[in-house]
Scaffold this motif. Structure first.
Motif, PDB file in Angstrom:
ATOM      1  N   ALA A 129      11.925  95.532  50.682  1.00  0.00           N
ATOM      2  CA  ALA A 129      12.468  94.572  51.650  1.00  0.00           C
ATOM      3  C   ALA A 129      11.404  93.704  52.289  1.00  0.00           C
ATOM      4  CB  ALA A 129      13.255  95.328  52.737  1.00  0.00           C
ATOM      5  N   GLY A 130      10.145  93.935  51.968  1.00  0.00           N
ATOM      6  CA  GLY A 130       9.075  93.113  52.537  1.00  0.00           C
ATOM      7  C   GLY A 130       8.792  93.389  54.000  1.00  0.00           C
ATOM      8  N   VAL A 131       9.190  94.577  54.484  1.00  0.00           N
ATOM      9  CA  VAL A 131       8.963  94.943  55.887  1.00  0.00           C
ATOM     10  C   VAL A 131       7.560  95.524  56.018  1.00  0.00           C
ATOM     11  CG1 VAL A 131       9.747  96.339  57.840  1.00  0.00           C
ATOM     12  CG2 VAL A 131      11.403  95.396  56.221  1.00  0.00           C
ATOM     13  N   ALA A 132       6.643  94.755  56.602  1.00  0.00           N
ATOM     14  CA  ALA A 132       5.253  95.193  56.669  1.00  0.00           C
ATOM     15  C   ALA A 132       5.013  96.174  57.806  1.00  0.00           C
ATOM     16  CB  ALA A 132       4.330  93.985  56.841  1.00  0.00           C
ATOM     17  N   ALA A 133       5.865  96.143  58.837  1.00  0.00           N
ATOM     18  CA  ALA A 133       5.691  97.036  59.987  1.00  0.00           C
ATOM     19  C   ALA A 133       6.784  98.101  59.964  1.00  0.00           C
ATOM     20  CB  ALA A 133       5.744  96.251  61.292  1.00  0.00           C
ATOM     21  N   PRO A 134       6.466  99.351  59.702  1.00  0.00           N
ATOM     22  CA  PRO A 134       7.486 100.413  59.657  1.00  0.00           C
ATOM     23  C   PRO A 134       7.985 100.735  61.063  1.00  0.00           C
ATOM     24  CG  PRO A 134       5.308 101.360  59.522  1.00  0.00           C
ATOM     25  CD  PRO A 134       5.119  99.873  59.514  1.00  0.00           C
ATOM     26  N   PRO A 135       9.081 101.476  61.184  1.00  0.00           N
ATOM     27  CA  PRO A 135       9.559 101.873  62.515  1.00  0.00           C
ATOM     28  C   PRO A 135       8.468 102.619  63.281  1.00  0.00           C
ATOM     29  CG  PRO A 135      11.183 102.380  60.818  1.00  0.00           C
ATOM     30  CD  PRO A 135       9.954 101.931  60.108  1.00  0.00           C
ATOM     31  N   ALA A 136       8.217 102.202  64.507  1.00  0.00           N
ATOM     32  CA  ALA A 136       7.145 102.808  65.295  1.00  0.00           C
ATOM     33  C   ALA A 136       7.372 104.297  65.479  1.00  0.00           C
ATOM     34  CB  ALA A 136       7.039 102.108  66.649  1.00  0.00           C
ATOM     35  N   PHE A 137       8.635 104.721  65.608  1.00  0.00           N
ATOM     36  CA  PHE A 137       8.928 106.136  65.834  1.00  0.00           C
ATOM     37  C   PHE A 137       8.394 106.990  64.684  1.00  0.00           C
ATOM     38  CE2 PHE A 137      11.729 109.767  65.050  1.00  0.00           C
ATOM     39  CZ  PHE A 137      11.576 110.461  66.238  1.00  0.00           C
ATOM     40  N   GLY A 138       8.551 106.504  63.452  1.00  0.00           N
ATOM     41  CA  GLY A 138       8.110 107.285  62.299  1.00  0.00           C
ATOM     42  C   GLY A 138       6.629 107.541  62.314  1.00  0.00           C
ATOM     43  N   PHE A 139       5.817 106.514  62.543  1.00  0.00           N
ATOM     44  CA  PHE A 139       4.369 106.688  62.524  1.00  0.00           C
ATOM     45  C   PHE A 139       3.861 107.416  63.769  1.00  0.00           C
ATOM     46  CE2 PHE A 139       2.506 103.484  59.248  1.00  0.00           C
ATOM     47  CZ  PHE A 139       3.190 104.154  58.258  1.00  0.00           C
ATOM     48  N   ARG A 140       4.676 107.434  64.845  1.00  0.00           N
ATOM     49  CA  ARG A 140       4.273 108.212  66.017  1.00  0.00           C
ATOM     50  C   ARG A 140       4.524 109.704  65.821  1.00  0.00           C
ATOM     51  NH1 ARG A 140       6.841 104.287  69.346  1.00  0.00           N
ATOM     52  NH2 ARG A 140       8.530 105.781  69.669  1.00  0.00           N
ATOM     53  N   THR A 141       5.518 110.042  65.014  1.00  0.00           N
ATOM     54  CA  THR A 141       5.944 111.443  64.927  1.00  0.00           C
ATOM     55  C   THR A 141       5.601 112.148  63.624  1.00  0.00           C
ATOM     56  OG1 THR A 141       8.113 110.770  64.072  1.00  0.00           O
ATOM     57  CG2 THR A 141       7.878 110.982  66.478  1.00  0.00           C
ATOM     58  N   TYR A 142       5.159 111.407  62.601  1.00  0.00           N
ATOM     59  CA  TYR A 142       4.948 112.048  61.296  1.00  0.00           C
ATOM     60  C   TYR A 142       3.733 112.977  61.292  1.00  0.00           C
ATOM     61  CZ  TYR A 142       0.612 109.994  59.643  1.00  0.00           C
ATOM     62  OH  TYR A 142      -0.713 109.713  59.479  1.00  0.00           O
ATOM     63  N   GLY A 143       2.721 112.672  62.130  1.00  0.00           N
ATOM     64  CA  GLY A 143       1.394 113.261  61.979  1.00  0.00           C
ATOM     65  C   GLY A 143       1.293 114.714  62.347  1.00  0.00           C
ATOM     66  N   LEU A 144       1.833 115.092  63.517  1.00  0.00           N
ATOM     67  CA  LEU A 144       1.710 116.481  63.954  1.00  0.00           C
ATOM     68  C   LEU A 144       2.417 117.435  62.990  1.00  0.00           C
ATOM     69  CD1 LEU A 144       0.660 118.489  66.007  1.00  0.00           C
ATOM     70  CD2 LEU A 144       2.706 118.059  67.402  1.00  0.00           C
ATOM     71  N   PRO A 145       3.672 117.156  62.567  1.00  0.00           N
ATOM     72  CA  PRO A 145       4.285 118.042  61.559  1.00  0.00           C
ATOM     73  C   PRO A 145       3.476 118.117  60.266  1.00  0.00           C
ATOM     74  CG  PRO A 145       5.936 116.618  62.555  1.00  0.00           C
ATOM     75  CD  PRO A 145       4.614 116.116  63.035  1.00  0.00           C
ATOM     76  N   LEU A 146       2.881 116.980  59.856  1.00  0.00           N
ATOM     77  CA  LEU A 146       2.076 116.979  58.630  1.00  0.00           C
ATOM     78  C   LEU A 146       0.875 117.903  58.777  1.00  0.00           C
ATOM     79  CD1 LEU A 146       1.374 115.783  55.820  1.00  0.00           C
ATOM     80  CD2 LEU A 146       0.169 113.951  57.024  1.00  0.00           C
ATOM     81  N   ALA A 147       0.172 117.822  59.900  1.00  0.00           N
ATOM     82  CA  ALA A 147      -1.008 118.671  60.103  1.00  0.00           C
ATOM     83  C   ALA A 147      -0.618 120.142  60.201  1.00  0.00           C
ATOM     84  CB  ALA A 147      -1.748 118.228  61.366  1.00  0.00           C
ATOM     85  N   ILE A 148       0.473 120.429  60.930  1.00  0.00           N
ATOM     86  CA  ILE A 148       0.922 121.828  61.055  1.00  0.00           C
ATOM     87  C   ILE A 148       1.350 122.367  59.700  1.00  0.00           C
ATOM     88  CG2 ILE A 148       2.704 123.313  62.040  1.00  0.00           C
ATOM     89  CD1 ILE A 148       2.628 121.545  64.544  1.00  0.00           C
ATOM     90  N   GLY A 149       2.099 121.568  58.942  1.00  0.00           N
ATOM     91  CA  GLY A 149       2.536 122.008  57.626  1.00  0.00           C
ATOM     92  C   GLY A 149       1.368 122.253  56.693  1.00  0.00           C
ATOM     93  N   THR A 150       0.364 121.397  56.750  1.00  0.00           N
ATOM     94  CA  THR A 150      -0.825 121.577  55.909  1.00  0.00           C
ATOM     95  C   THR A 150      -1.555 122.862  56.273  1.00  0.00           C
ATOM     96  OG1 THR A 150      -1.086 119.178  55.690  1.00  0.00           O
ATOM     97  CG2 THR A 150      -3.012 120.532  55.199  1.00  0.00           C
ATOM     98  N   ALA A 151      -1.728 123.104  57.581  1.00  0.00           N
ATOM     99  CA  ALA A 151      -2.391 124.337  58.024  1.00  0.00           C
ATOM    100  C   ALA A 151      -1.599 125.567  57.581  1.00  0.00           C
ATOM    101  CB  ALA A 151      -2.554 124.319  59.540  1.00  0.00           C
ATOM    102  N   ALA A 152      -0.271 125.505  57.664  1.00  0.00           N
ATOM    103  CA  ALA A 152       0.559 126.640  57.239  1.00  0.00           C
ATOM    104  C   ALA A 152       0.406 126.888  55.749  1.00  0.00           C
ATOM    105  CB  ALA A 152       2.016 126.371  57.596  1.00  0.00           C
ATOM    106  N   ALA A 153       0.349 125.834  54.945  1.00  0.00           N
ATOM    107  CA  ALA A 153       0.171 126.005  53.494  1.00  0.00           C
ATOM    108  C   ALA A 153      -1.184 126.612  53.170  1.00  0.00           C
ATOM    109  CB  ALA A 153       0.331 124.651  52.794  1.00  0.00           C
TER     110      ALA A 153
END
Length: 727
Positions: A129-153
């Motif tokens: 769709a050519g949307v260069a700016a993703p929803p701000a909520f997604g980039f604010r919230t994706y990181g902590l679950p990603l880091a926790i999930g990586t540590a758990a793995a």
């Protein structure tokens, strides 16, 4: 070719077969069937990607380096388990998973899955769709679950990873997805990230991507090299936050987590000089080495060395010096070279009478010396060129005489010990025939073409590519022709052989980033300057000790990268020329592999010979003593780095070679006969006199050497030796 086939073909007995094949690590997987094919295709694609970018279509710097790191992480987690592997039974049923393991894997899958989904949505919205700016909520919230999930793995892998070589643990697949998520985020925001990383404008998403990336790098480094480098990186990370409470030159103001981790994931840290070299020169020459392996040229190198020196006294030890030096130059890792060539040379050294610890020490010393042998120098020359800005060819030329002094010294020690112990060589009937092997001397063509193209003005990348092509073409003159299947195997091997370098260089980049951020390197320079006010050689000795300590337990590449960031600037501040300063720390970073108490190359040799690791490391240190003196030699006489007039270079080299002989005689205890302790001490003193370049010291050294020659020839006779009065 088998021994019988070789004999029938008229080439004589074959000693070396598959000596340069990569040995399987204790935690390395051996995936079979479709999984193995998929991993091999992924590895070949990883190698081809690098060759395509380097030779045909360059990419933006950060993008290319991030893809280099991410691809290395994915291949590393697919091919190396968190735990030692014990079996290879693909038909056995997997063990039932307990609730704790399922909970950890569930947390890992949910956290990493959410982070990856957000990144995938952002890229999809942009592409579709050519949307260069993703929803701000997604980039604010994706990181902590990603880091926790990586540590758990990671934790799940530590506790529950499968011991079956043929199976890939689910947690490792999750770590691969986490690597893709980190890559996806950083590439999506790379333009803005270049401006805001390490500043107060850094975003929470930047922080969590960097934290996750650091976790992944450290875990893969642990799997590939052990805990030593991980602990050192951890100490440097801790130093970044504990600085306000540390005394003296270690004190600094401290940093927030956001500023620190986002700074670390820039071209001042993880994506800095070590990864810049790893993603270009190192992987190129590792693939070159893989082509040599696939064409069996490595076997020819070792057989050629046996044909030349196998029959001489202590023959297998001299072969180890030649062959291990040559192979170590190409493969870029001291311990790995010990395991590959040492599996052949160590048993043969024991066969002709060398003690187990000496056999392992000779192999470790020769393999470590390969890292300082031009033109490849185990990738060290490329890192030095990148860090200093000095042309690669100038570095190679400067390395010739120091490498000569090192290997001549090791050869003298091996030969004198063989004389002292009255050793013989291997019977000629058990060795390859030189007259037959000389007919295949064209197998050296890939190395010759590489050296010629480098000095003819071609770029390093083009020279390496031509060397690879030459290896494939030369193979058609041997029974090991490289067709599509063998080329695919070489590409696959090249990727797997490069993974350790990727992890090590990324981990070293973290340390380099900490040094740049905290400024501890500049403060260390001030400390060296204050010591030099008392005595410049004392400052150099202190720099030597720090370089060795920083390199202990670390692969050569990482050891030099760290020493170049911490120690070299201090030496340059003392007025030492840039080339001399970097060669100084490079030598000691390399020699940390045979320096007690943490001597990785010596420990690898001890495992093969069955000797005591600590005694082996002490013996290797003794045999490699020249390497600990050579840097002080070229510090005092730049002629040994090809700096100056030819007559001065020849004079310095000749006297240094004689000094190496006297030093070897003193260390071994044999100088035209068995030498007493007093004679040994005088020999070492005369050697040090010859090493200090100058006509007066040369005359002193020569006079002492001549006097001791007369003394030894007069008092040491067969009669006195038979009564035991000479030792």
């Amino acid at each position: 070719m088998s021994v019988d086939a070789a004999s029938a073909a008229g080439t004589g007995p074959v000693i070396a077969q598959g000596v340069d094949d990569e040995p399987m690590a204790p935690n390395q997987r051996d995936a079979r069937a479709r999984t193995g094919v998929l991993i091999a295709v992924l590895c070949a694609a990883y190698t081809l990607f690098h060759l395509f970018v380097m030779v045909i279509y360059p990419l933006e710097t950060w993008t290319y380096r991030m893809m280099h790191v991410c691809g290395g992480l994915i291949i590393g987690f697919l091919t190396y388990s968190a735990l030692t592997q014990r079996s290879n039974d693909a038909d056995a049923a997997p063990a039932r998973r307990g609730m704790a393991e399922l909970a950890l894997l569930g947390v890992a899958a949910l956290g990493v899955g959410y982070g990856l989904a957000v990144i995938a949505y952002a890229w999809g919205a942009w592409w579709l769709a050519g949307v260069a700016a993703p929803p701000a909520f997604g980039f604010r919230t994706y990181g902590l679950p990603l880091a926790i999930g990586t540590a758990a793995a990671v934790i799940a892998g530590w506790l529950y990873s499968s011991r079956d070589r043929s199976r890939i643990y689910p947690g490792d697949l999750i770590l691969c997805m986490a690597s893709i998520a980190v890559l996806g985020y950083i590439l999506f925001v790379v333009g803005a990230l270049r401006m805001r990383a390490g500043t107060g404008m850094a975003q929470p998403g930047d922080l969590w991507a960097a934290v996750t990336g650091v976790i992944l790098i450290l875990e893969l480094t642990r799997r590939l090299t052990g805990l030593a480098l991980v602990i050192i990186v951890g100490v440097f990370i801790g130093y970044s936050f504990l600085g306000p409470w540390l005394p003296g030159f270690l004190n600094h103001r401290g940093y927030t987590a956001t500023r620190f981790f986002t700074y670390i994931f820039t071209d001042q840290g993880v994506l800095g000089d070590p990864i810049a070299v790893s993603s270009t020169y190192i992987i190129l020459f590792i693939v070159f080495a893989a082509f040599l392996q696939a064409s069996k040229v490595g076997d020819y190198f070792v057989n050629f060395a046996f044909a030349c020196a196998g029959q001489t006294r202590g023959g297998p030890a001299k072969v180890a010096v030649f062959a291990s030096g040559l192979m170590g130059m190409i493969n870029g890792t001291s311990a790995g070279n010990v395991v590959s060539t040492g599996s052949l040379t160590i048993p043969l050294m024991k066969k002709v009478g060398y003690p187990a610890k000496t056999s392992a020490a000779i192999e470790a010393t020769a393999s470590s010396g390969g890292q300082i042998l031009p033109p490849i120098m185990g990738a060290g020359a490329f890192i030095m060129a990148e860090v200093t800005g000095i042309p690669y060819t100038d570095i190679v030329i400067a390395a010739i005489i120091p490498a000569l002094l090192y290997f001549v010294s090791v050869y003298f020690m091996v030969d004198l010990q063989a004389l002292k112990l009255n050793m013989k060589g291997l019977p000629r009937s058990e060795l390859p025939r030189f007259n037959d092997l000389i007919k295949q001397v064209y197998l050296f063509l890939p190395i010759i073409i590489l050296i010629y193209t480098l000095f003819a003005g071609y770029s390093v990348i083009r020279a390496g590519a031509m060397g690879m092509a030459a290896a494939a073409m030369v193979s058609w003159l041997t029974p090991h022709k490289m067709g599509p299947r063998q080329i695919f195997k070489a590409l696959d091997m090249g990727a797997k052989m490069s993974i350790q370098m990727v992890a090590v260089c990324a981990a070293a980049g973290i340390i380099v980033g900490v040094i740049a951020l905290t400024g501890v390197g500049a403060r260390f320079s001030s400390l060296l300057l204050s010591i030099a006010d008392q005595n410049q050689y004392l400052a150099m000795f202190f720099a030597m000790c720090i370089s060795i300590i920083l390199g202990m337990g670390m692969p050569t590449t990482a050891a030099y990268a760290v020493a170049a960031a911490v120690v070299a600037p201090g030496l340059i501040a003392l007025g030492v020329p840039v080339l001399v300063a970097h060669f100084f720390v490079f030598y000691y970073a390399v020699m940390s592999a045979i320096t007690p108490p943490v001597a990785l190359a010596a420990y690898a040799g001890a495992a093969l010979s069955g000797s005591d690791p600590m005694k082996t490391s002490v013996e290797a240190f003794r045999l490699g003593l020249a390497a600990f003196i050579v840097p002080f030699m070229f510090f005092g006489s730049h002629e040994l780095l090809m700096q100056g007039e030819w007559i001065d270079i020849i004079h310095a080299t000749a006297t240094a070679l004689l000094g190496m002989f006297l030093l070897s005689a003193g260390v071994i205890g044999y100088y035209f006969g068995h030498a007493s302790m007093l004679v040994r001490l005088i020999l070492i003193g005369a050697a040090l006199s010859m090493i200090a370049v100058g006509w007066l010291t040369d005359v002193v050294g020569l006079s002492v050497a001549a006097a001791l020659f007369v003394w030894q020839r007069r008092i040491v006779t067969p009669a006195t030796l038979s009564h035991g009065r000479a030792d």
